[in-house]
Design an enzyme around this catalytic site. Structure first.
Site, PDB file in Angstrom:
ATOM      1  CG  HIS A  70      -1.992  -1.063   1.150  1.00 44.37           C
ATOM      2  ND1 HIS A  70      -2.968  -1.110   0.189  1.00 44.37           N
ATOM      3  CD2 HIS A  70      -2.194  -2.148   1.950  1.00 44.37           C
ATOM      4  CE1 HIS A  70      -3.737  -2.161   0.387  1.00 44.37           C
ATOM      5  NE2 HIS A  70      -3.289  -2.817   1.441  1.00 44.37           N
ATOM      6  CD  GLU A  96      -4.926  -8.974   4.177  1.00 43.90           C
ATOM      7  OE1 GLU A  96      -5.219  -7.778   4.288  1.00 43.90           O
ATOM      8  OE2 GLU A  96      -4.020  -9.392   3.420  1.00 43.90           O
ATOM      9  CG  ASP A 149      -7.923  -5.582   2.866  1.00 46.02           C
ATOM     10  OD1 ASP A 149      -8.485  -4.485   2.686  1.00 46.02           O
ATOM     11  OD2 ASP A 149      -6.839  -5.883   2.332  1.00 46.02           O
TER      12      ASP A 149
END
Length: 257
Positions: A47, A153, A179
């Protein structure tokens, strides 16, 4: 060749406290993190924007300081695992591990024969350019230093919790809270914290059953103590971005009163 201090700390039952690095790109920042007493840092490539060259520089500085660098790659596949290990990263934080087959691929890519099929290289930062040890002993030593954390996740990942947690070569379990909350349909709802804490407890219990450890992301000291007391040995406190934001916003608020 240097050993992995994070693995050694976990094996001795010592709490390891780290932080995410999302924005800083200067490896010299590790001297600051070492001075304040952090046990590791975790670089995020999923990210945020660090290049493999930047990660390699952080890994070299971390090895020189005995401050372990953990990295979350964009994807937990053979390409990224090979590159990260060969530039000197012992600790890989694998995102989106939904199936036992994926976990097995991660183990195979991260360990040399006979434990896996990691690609062979020569003298690299991953072995401190030291190939003096007999090759079989060297491969065993390198295998023993690698530390793999897998992230749950999705709801699908928890369907395979037992298979993944019991797998040789998976060292630590964790979850990706946002997530996972999104996948479970509770993101932003009043039930989010309760649902995620139940999933965290499932991970801790599975880790205990199979002799693995847990890693938990926390945003407060109280959360860190809570999961430490539950048996979590790897605590990731916030990120350098959030610490900077909180610090400046708090100080400026007081100054401008």
């Amino acid at each position: 060749m240097k050993p992995n201090p994070l693995r050694a700390g976990v094996e001795q039952g010592q709490l390891q406290i780290g932080t995410w690095i999302n924005m800083l790109r200067n490896p010299a920042s590790l001297t600051l993190f070492k001075q304040v007493g952090l046990d590791f840092v975790r670089l995020d490539m999923e990210h945020s924007s660090p290049s493999i060259e930047t990660v390699a520089d952080f890994a070299a500085m971390g090895r020189a300081l005995d401050l372990p660098v953990m990295v979350r790659p964009p994807e937990a596949n053979r390409e990224w695992i090979t590159r990260l290990l060969d530039v000197g990263v012992f600790n890989i934080h694998c995102p989106q591990v939904d199936t036992a087959d994926h976990a097995a691929e991660i183990v195979a890519a991260s360990r040399y024969t006979p434990r896996g099929s990691r690609g062979m290289g020569g003298a690299t930062p991953g072995n401190d350019f030291d190939v003096s040890m007999p090759v079989i002993d060297r491969l065993k030593f390198m295998n023993d230093q690698v530390f793999i954390t897998v992230m749950f996740e999705s709801a699908q990942a928890f369907e395979h919790l037992e298979e993944i947690a019991s797998m040789d070569g998976i060292d630590a379990l964790t979850l990706g809270p946002q997530d996972l909350a999104q996948d479970l349909g509770v993101f932003g709802t009043p039930d989010q914290d309760l649902v995620l804490d139940e999933k965290r407890r499932q991970i801790v219990e599975a880790a205990n059953r199979y002799g693995k450890t847990c890693a938990m992301l926390v945003g407060t000291a109280a959360q860190a103590r809570k999961w430490r007391d539950a048996g979590v040995l790897i605590v990731n406190y916030s990120s350098e971005v959030n610490v900077l934001l909180d610090g400046y916003q708090s100080a400026l608020g007081e100054i401008r009163e």
